[in-house]
Motif scaffolding. Sequence first.
Motif, PDB file in Angstrom:
ATOM      1  N   ARG A  98       0.572  -1.200   0.195  1.00  0.00           N
ATOM      2  CA  ARG A  98       0.258  -0.026  -0.392  1.00  0.00           C
ATOM      3  C   ARG A  98       0.890   1.455   0.179  1.00  0.00           C
ATOM      4  N   TYR A 127       0.194   4.413  -0.812  1.00  0.00           N
ATOM      5  CA  TYR A 127      -0.381   5.220  -0.243  1.00  0.00           C
ATOM      6  C   TYR A 127      -1.210   5.246   0.837  1.00  0.00           C
ATOM      7  N   ARG A 128      -0.546   4.750   2.152  1.00  0.00           N
ATOM      8  CA  ARG A 128      -1.272   4.681   3.059  1.00  0.00           C
ATOM      9  C   ARG A 128      -1.353   5.382   4.133  1.00  0.00           C
ATOM     10  N   ALA A 188      -1.197   9.437  -0.065  1.00  0.00           N
ATOM     11  CA  ALA A 188      -2.614   9.527  -0.578  1.00  0.00           C
ATOM     12  C   ALA A 188      -2.973  11.075  -1.089  1.00  0.00           C
ATOM     13  N   GLY A 215      -4.219   2.461  -5.429  1.00  0.00           N
ATOM     14  CA  GLY A 215      -4.130   3.163  -4.403  1.00  0.00           C
ATOM     15  C   GLY A 215      -5.517   1.660  -3.095  1.00  0.00           C
ATOM     16  N   ASP A 229      -7.739   4.323   0.988  1.00  0.00           N
ATOM     17  CA  ASP A 229      -6.211   5.237   0.698  1.00  0.00           C
ATOM     18  C   ASP A 229      -7.593   6.443   0.606  1.00  0.00           C
TER      19      ASP A 229
END
Length: 87
Positions: free
Chosen positions: A8, A10-11, A16, A49, A53
């Motif tokens: 991930r 864009y955690r 994000a 994403g 996210d």
Amino acid sequence: MRVFTRDRPYREPGAAADKLLEIANGIETVQAGRIPTGTLNAAFIAAGGTPEDYRAAIARALEDSMIDLHKSGTFITFTPKGAERFA
């Protein structure tokens, strides 16, 4: 037991939101600078994403006054602060 998880990128909400704004800037607008959220969501997911996210990115961009979200939730527009980022 081995657990498989999806990477991930864009955690973190700030990362994000940055990606969301970058994607939004590249989407062709409709009617007075409106960016359809469906198009934005699909592009964000395609970029790696997750739905979680995406929600965090929208929340952060709103919190940072970079975008306005229409009350219907169907489109966003850049605020002057958000647009300045790409000037």
